[in-house]
Scaffold this motif. Sequence first.
Motif, PDB file in Angstrom:
ATOM      1  N   ASP A 369     101.639  72.184 138.311  1.00 53.07           N
ATOM      2  CA  ASP A 369     100.560  71.298 138.715  1.00 53.07           C
ATOM      3  C   ASP A 369      99.279  71.702 137.990  1.00 53.07           C
ATOM      4  O   ASP A 369      99.100  72.858 137.590  1.00 53.07           O
ATOM      5  CB  ASP A 369     100.364  71.364 140.231  1.00 53.07           C
ATOM      6  N   THR A 370      98.373  70.746 137.812  1.00 53.94           N
ATOM      7  CA  THR A 370      97.133  71.009 137.075  1.00 53.94           C
ATOM      8  C   THR A 370      96.376  72.198 137.633  1.00 53.94           C
ATOM      9  O   THR A 370      95.771  72.977 136.887  1.00 53.94           O
ATOM     10  CB  THR A 370      96.239  69.756 137.114  1.00 53.94           C
ATOM     11  N   LEU A 371      96.410  72.381 138.948  1.00 52.74           N
ATOM     12  CA  LEU A 371      95.634  73.443 139.576  1.00 52.74           C
ATOM     13  C   LEU A 371      96.122  74.830 139.195  1.00 52.74           C
ATOM     14  O   LEU A 371      95.323  75.739 138.959  1.00 52.74           O
ATOM     15  CB  LEU A 371      95.684  73.269 141.102  1.00 52.74           C
ATOM     16  N   TRP A 372      97.455  75.030 139.093  1.00 55.29           N
ATOM     17  CA  TRP A 372      98.009  76.373 138.990  1.00 55.29           C
ATOM     18  C   TRP A 372      98.561  76.742 137.622  1.00 55.29           C
ATOM     19  O   TRP A 372      98.815  77.920 137.371  1.00 55.29           O
ATOM     20  CB  TRP A 372      99.140  76.547 140.018  1.00 55.29           C
ATOM     21  N   PRO A 388      99.915  72.965 145.981  1.00 56.99           N
ATOM     22  CA  PRO A 388      98.462  72.758 146.042  1.00 56.99           C
ATOM     23  C   PRO A 388      98.001  72.832 147.486  1.00 56.99           C
ATOM     24  O   PRO A 388      98.732  72.430 148.401  1.00 56.99           O
ATOM     25  CB  PRO A 388      98.278  71.352 145.462  1.00 56.99           C
ATOM     26  N   ASP A 400      85.544  68.861 144.266  1.00 59.68           N
ATOM     27  CA  ASP A 400      86.808  69.588 144.357  1.00 59.68           C
ATOM     28  C   ASP A 400      87.926  68.896 143.585  1.00 59.68           C
ATOM     29  O   ASP A 400      88.980  69.483 143.357  1.00 59.68           O
ATOM     30  CB  ASP A 400      87.234  69.724 145.823  1.00 59.68           C
TER      31      ASP A 400
END
Length: 747
Positions: A369-372, A388, A400
């Motif tokens: 995922d883009t976040l991790w 997420p 955010d």
Amino acid sequence: MMMRTSTFRQRLVSSISALAAGLVVASTAGAAWAAEVADALDALSRDTVVSERVSLKALGITTPISLAGIDARYDVYLPIPADVPLQSPNLSLDARYLRGDGGRTTFVVYLDGSAVSARSFRSDEGNAGLDIGVDSAARPGGFVRLGLAWSSSVARELCEEARTIGDILEVSPDTYLDYSYDASAVTTISSAWTALRQDVSLLIANGTLDRRSYDTAWRLGLALERAGKRVQITKLPAVGDTIDLNGIVVPQGLRTVPAFAALVGEGRHTIASEAEIGALLLLGPPSLRPRVAVSDDALSSQIKTAIDALGSQVLQVDPEAQEGFSALIRSRGKLEADQAHEVALSHLSGRPVIVVEPDAGAAAAGLFDTLWRATAQAQRLIVNQVQPPVIGGNIVPLGDLTGAAGNIDLLDRGQWSASIDLASALADGKVPDEINLQVSAAPGATDTRPVVSVFFNDYLLGASRLDAHGQPERIKVRVPDYALLPRNVVRVDFRRQPSSNHCRETPSSFPAAVLPDSYLTLGPAPAARDFVGLLPRLSGGASLFVPEQWLSRPAETLSTIIHIADAGGVSPERARIEFAAAAVTPTEPFIAFDTAVKGSSDIVQVDGDRLILSDRGGRVFYDVAGLRDVAVVRSATGVAGSPPGLIYQSIGQQTLQVAEPFRLSRGNLAVLGPRGVLVHVDTNAPVVDKDAASPLDTIAQFKPEDLTGVARERPALFWGVLGVVVALFLIVLLRARRARRRSDQRQ
């Protein structure tokens, strides 16, 4: 007699000498062949250079980029491996211009913010393309930023009116960046992700997949699609499969090995042995260049069998080539991931491959995922749980959702946007209900105030003029149900009138900003009577029901699951898959693939290649047989108390292969084709939105203090109307006085 004996001896000696010479020649040739094999193996193991081409078309830009006006700009981010130096990077820009209005035109090309080309055109039309070298330095962000700037103006007295419509620059989608890189420089899973092409090959074992591998494959495929990639499911070739020999380059020194020799040529070829599969794995033909693999026991065993068979042939030709062949396997022919919950970086065919264990599918999808994904700074990871964070409460700060700054230098137009993925960011069926923006803008050179417009998935929801005094100003708009999608984009568009004081000044930009305390207000999802109401409910813990027989056809069926799950907003980390052999009774929101659902309505009936559609009253409105390359998907509310879901039904014998992502945006039924949705249908009766205010409600709710807003937004109109009202009042008053005087005189 003695002469005959002497002649016989001479002939015998001559024959023995010739035989010995032949043996020496054969031995020398064999040694030479063996040396060539060893040298070719060594050269192949050291060949770690990967060549790539990324075009605008591959990035999804399928129509020309058109630039026109005084100052038109466009940025394109071309993906490359992060933190890896490039070799011989070159940009080939395909562009043309039209100069119908004459005047001055300028075309500037930027690479990573630096101008590399500036040209002015004088002909009415022509070619604006160019080939230009690109800096080979490593880029931590994993992108080459291509900037395009076009300026066109004609000589007029009022500079702000010098806009033209006939001076246009068009950049073709065939524009591309060529580059190479050393695969050995890709040392982490994170950098291997950035090295992925737009078209990603996901490798699985041939034959029937086990349930864990099938589960992991669809999750990885969905994670790749969500990242903007196009996934191709590739099964390892088997003996008897037909392959295309075009594009396969066999080194000359390896052509004495039968498996390699069989791959020399062009056209179609039927694989005759396991050794040929091993040769394909080492050479990496265009049809077998995986970048992600599900490393289950079946795939590992099949690769080992193929490599061992090839090794036997190599050693028969050159018994001394064992060391070179082992080195080649270590660099080009091994997928290493053998621990539970492991995600690892390996190399196959000289290219980096992300290898995922079958029990790590959900966590690996969360890792990508883009976040991790930037945290995967290692060659091997044990991923036990990666998801997420679920946003709690009903307030979501827009800051955010995007890492981009909200500041904009505004000349005449500027944009700011943020993305909201219902599957990864929100839970419990919540959806955006209201957008609360805090914006600010600096004063401009004129009294004309800037206008800010708020879009949600390209729907204009509200607009307002700003006071532009450099202080925060609030804008609040409601998000209607029809605008909701699984992945949503909030776009704030600023516009202001540039001024140059009749050419005495150069128009300059002024700052504007979307402030960090802007936020979304969440609310419950609408009723699940159609796709709009259903999709938010699939973003949580949805169930996927898949027929057992689909396990035997993974290359065909996995792509169907990936595309339908993507359109439905399913979370690859939270969803569950169940393999069904009979009708199912869901206990949570679901997607059923060619599986009967108890209690669902029968508005769709499929009989082979015949499709029958009816409304809720049972009236048939579509009945056609002989259909090909189509499927149907519909929302199902089921009986009272049962969860809603999607039901997918194939039509005909073949499973539909959808080539592009698509949206389920309206209605409760959609007919699908190879390129996505062919038609949307709503079989439900129209429902009146009880929250929508009528004109009478608006009049009844009018308050005197609302005049303050009118006075602020349109002062000229306000004072004009007020003046007319006062004048009418005075006229009425004067007439009343005259009438009273006449009455008094008569008396």
